[in-house]
Write a protein that holds these residues in place. Sequence first.
Motif, PDB file in Angstrom:
ATOM      1  N   TYR A 204      22.290 -18.558   4.427  1.00  0.00           N
ATOM      2  CA  TYR A 204      22.946 -17.547   3.594  1.00  0.00           C
ATOM      3  C   TYR A 204      22.803 -17.892   2.114  1.00  0.00           C
ATOM      4  N   LEU A 205      23.027 -19.149   1.773  1.00  0.00           N
ATOM      5  CA  LEU A 205      22.948 -19.566   0.374  1.00  0.00           C
ATOM      6  C   LEU A 205      21.523 -19.459  -0.155  1.00  0.00           C
ATOM      7  N   ASN A 206      20.536 -19.699   0.719  1.00  0.00           N
ATOM      8  CA  ASN A 206      19.139 -19.586   0.305  1.00  0.00           C
ATOM      9  C   ASN A 206      18.719 -18.137   0.065  1.00  0.00           C
ATOM     10  N   GLU A 207      19.403 -17.215   0.704  1.00  0.00           N
ATOM     11  CA  GLU A 207      19.047 -15.804   0.557  1.00  0.00           C
ATOM     12  C   GLU A 207      19.626 -15.188  -0.720  1.00  0.00           C
ATOM     13  N   LEU A 208      20.567 -15.871  -1.344  1.00  0.00           N
ATOM     14  CA  LEU A 208      21.188 -15.361  -2.566  1.00  0.00           C
ATOM     15  C   LEU A 208      20.370 -15.754  -3.790  1.00  0.00           C
ATOM     16  N   GLU A 209      20.361 -14.882  -4.794  1.00  0.00           N
ATOM     17  CA  GLU A 209      19.726 -15.226  -6.058  1.00  0.00           C
ATOM     18  C   GLU A 209      20.655 -16.045  -6.948  1.00  0.00           C
ATOM     19  N   ASP A 210      21.940 -16.099  -6.589  1.00  0.00           N
ATOM     20  CA  ASP A 210      22.908 -16.878  -7.357  1.00  0.00           C
ATOM     21  C   ASP A 210      22.599 -18.369  -7.256  1.00  0.00           C
ATOM     22  N   THR A 255       2.063 -23.911  -6.861  1.00  0.00           N
ATOM     23  CA  THR A 255       3.473 -24.288  -6.737  1.00  0.00           C
ATOM     24  C   THR A 255       4.206 -24.053  -8.054  1.00  0.00           C
ATOM     25  N   GLU A 256       3.577 -24.406  -9.169  1.00  0.00           N
ATOM     26  CA  GLU A 256       4.183 -24.169 -10.477  1.00  0.00           C
ATOM     27  C   GLU A 256       4.382 -22.676 -10.725  1.00  0.00           C
ATOM     28  N   CYS A 257       3.446 -21.871 -10.276  1.00  0.00           N
ATOM     29  CA  CYS A 257       3.549 -20.421 -10.434  1.00  0.00           C
ATOM     30  C   CYS A 257       4.776 -19.889  -9.703  1.00  0.00           C
ATOM     31  N   LEU A 258       5.008 -20.387  -8.488  1.00  0.00           N
ATOM     32  CA  LEU A 258       6.176 -19.968  -7.704  1.00  0.00           C
ATOM     33  C   LEU A 258       7.468 -20.477  -8.339  1.00  0.00           C
ATOM     34  N   LEU A 259       7.434 -21.684  -8.873  1.00  0.00           N
ATOM     35  CA  LEU A 259       8.612 -22.239  -9.542  1.00  0.00           C
ATOM     36  C   LEU A 259       8.986 -21.431 -10.779  1.00  0.00           C
ATOM     37  N   ASN A 260       7.995 -20.886 -11.428  1.00  0.00           N
ATOM     38  CA  ASN A 260       8.232 -20.134 -12.670  1.00  0.00           C
ATOM     39  C   ASN A 260       8.670 -18.698 -12.408  1.00  0.00           C
ATOM     40  N   GLY A 261       8.681 -18.287 -11.142  1.00  0.00           N
ATOM     41  CA  GLY A 261       9.143 -16.947 -10.819  1.00  0.00           C
ATOM     42  C   GLY A 261       8.239 -15.842 -11.329  1.00  0.00           C
ATOM     43  N   VAL A 262       6.944 -16.041 -11.235  1.00  0.00           N
ATOM     44  CA  VAL A 262       5.993 -15.039 -11.703  1.00  0.00           C
ATOM     45  C   VAL A 262       6.134 -13.760 -10.876  1.00  0.00           C
ATOM     46  N   LYS A 263       6.100 -12.610 -11.524  1.00  0.00           N
ATOM     47  CA  LYS A 263       6.211 -11.333 -10.847  1.00  0.00           C
ATOM     48  C   LYS A 263       4.984 -11.095  -9.956  1.00  0.00           C
ATOM     49  N   ARG A 264       5.182 -10.323  -8.891  1.00  0.00           N
ATOM     50  CA  ARG A 264       4.100 -10.098  -7.926  1.00  0.00           C
ATOM     51  C   ARG A 264       2.832  -9.568  -8.606  1.00  0.00           C
ATOM     52  N   ASP A 265       2.985  -8.656  -9.542  1.00  0.00           N
ATOM     53  CA  ASP A 265       1.815  -8.060 -10.199  1.00  0.00           C
ATOM     54  C   ASP A 265       1.038  -9.069 -11.036  1.00  0.00           C
ATOM     55  N   ASP A 266       1.691 -10.186 -11.411  1.00  0.00           N
ATOM     56  CA  ASP A 266       1.040 -11.184 -12.260  1.00  0.00           C
ATOM     57  C   ASP A 266       0.590 -12.415 -11.481  1.00  0.00           C
ATOM     58  N   ARG A 277      -0.124 -13.182   3.595  1.00  0.00           N
ATOM     59  CA  ARG A 277      -0.367 -13.664   4.964  1.00  0.00           C
ATOM     60  C   ARG A 277       0.923 -14.190   5.594  1.00  0.00           C
ATOM     61  N   LEU A 278       1.769 -14.776   4.764  1.00  0.00           N
ATOM     62  CA  LEU A 278       3.052 -15.300   5.250  1.00  0.00           C
ATOM     63  C   LEU A 278       4.119 -14.216   5.344  1.00  0.00           C
ATOM     64  N   GLY A 279       3.856 -13.063   4.739  1.00  0.00           N
ATOM     65  CA  GLY A 279       4.848 -11.990   4.761  1.00  0.00           C
ATOM     66  C   GLY A 279       5.988 -12.212   3.783  1.00  0.00           C
ATOM     67  N   VAL A 280       5.712 -12.861   2.657  1.00  0.00           N
ATOM     68  CA  VAL A 280       6.743 -13.111   1.638  1.00  0.00           C
ATOM     69  C   VAL A 280       6.980 -11.812   0.868  1.00  0.00           C
ATOM     70  N   ASP A 281       8.100 -11.166   1.149  1.00  0.00           N
ATOM     71  CA  ASP A 281       8.398  -9.908   0.466  1.00  0.00           C
ATOM     72  C   ASP A 281       9.098 -10.175  -0.864  1.00  0.00           C
ATOM     73  N   ASP A 282       9.446  -9.100  -1.571  1.00  0.00           N
ATOM     74  CA  ASP A 282       9.942  -9.250  -2.941  1.00  0.00           C
ATOM     75  C   ASP A 282      11.249 -10.027  -3.035  1.00  0.00           C
ATOM     76  N   TRP A 283      12.187  -9.795  -2.100  1.00  0.00           N
ATOM     77  CA  TRP A 283      13.469 -10.488  -2.233  1.00  0.00           C
ATOM     78  C   TRP A 283      13.315 -11.976  -1.928  1.00  0.00           C
ATOM     79  N   PRO A 289      11.975 -19.459  -6.695  1.00  0.00           N
ATOM     80  CA  PRO A 289      12.109 -20.504  -7.719  1.00  0.00           C
ATOM     81  C   PRO A 289      13.319 -21.408  -7.484  1.00  0.00           C
ATOM     82  N   LYS A 290      14.462 -20.805  -7.188  1.00  0.00           N
ATOM     83  CA  LYS A 290      15.676 -21.587  -6.969  1.00  0.00           C
ATOM     84  C   LYS A 290      15.530 -22.512  -5.762  1.00  0.00           C
TER      85      LYS A 290
END
Length: 300
Positions: A204-210, A255-266, A277-283, A289-290
């Motif tokens: 549950y805590l991992n699913e939150l953006e907080d 990994t750095e790109c994911l840590l920086n929270g780059v938007k999908r379009d970028d 391939r992994l099915g990582v959706d927007d949420w 990053p967190k």
Amino acid sequence: MEKIILEQIANRGIKFKLLPIECLTYIKSDILRFSKIGNLNGFQKWIINERYILDVPELTFKPKTIIVAAIKFKLVNIIFNFGGKSITDIFCVARKGVKDFMSTLFLQSGYNIQYVHWLPQKRLAVCSGLAEYGRNNITYIDGWGSFFELQTYITDMPCEQNYILRDICCMDICDKCNACMTNCPTAAIRNNRFLIDNEICLSYLNELEDPFPNWLLKSAHHSVYGCYKCQDICSKNKTILSNITETESFSQEETECLLNGVKRDDIPKNLLNKLERLGVDDWRLRTMPKNLKALIDNVN
């Protein structure tokens, strides 16, 4: 025709059970009864009162049958390379196209069908005999363990009336085992209650953006999505987790790109292909990053 439909679903590797729509009355009564005695937290009350569909919904056709379907996840080992270290994780990849397959199959056979996410899926799966509860409130299927997705549909295809709704209880092996409870990093699984305290569950805590709460130990972090501590210790999953054959690796730059929270379009194309391939959706991408930082900090 009904037999042919069910054979085609089974041939797709989908496990399922059918229940007459009338069983929803019993399920509703049982859930509301349990909600009065189950010492529910705020999140659980919200799900029952605001999200669950416990009455037969109004559809463009006359509902006759509930289909509870289980679709097996593909498990992939993922490796994040960062700071000269390799951080490993497990990712559950959902199969795509099942909803479209079901819709096409039924419509071509002359029946209507509607996917209904907020039916009480786990309870329907257990009551129908498709799955069993573990002490961790996760459902299990023999041979698949706990690594599958549940989907629920309502259709106007007839359902045979000789069915038995099973009582809600945990698997027999849970009676003499508390491995998931002792391995839970946040003590969310309790010995004195059926439901876990999901408001402190790491999933549950991992699913939150907080941000993570201050009370959460650094050592608890082990995954960028969800929590597998109660599942990887379970004997029902032992052979499944030891036979993961596919791996997806992320370079230092990725990994750095994911840590920086780059938007999908970028996101660079090669990295984007891996995520798709992994099915990582927007949420999931927004919480990456967190969660990834916490995972790396735990290893370092």
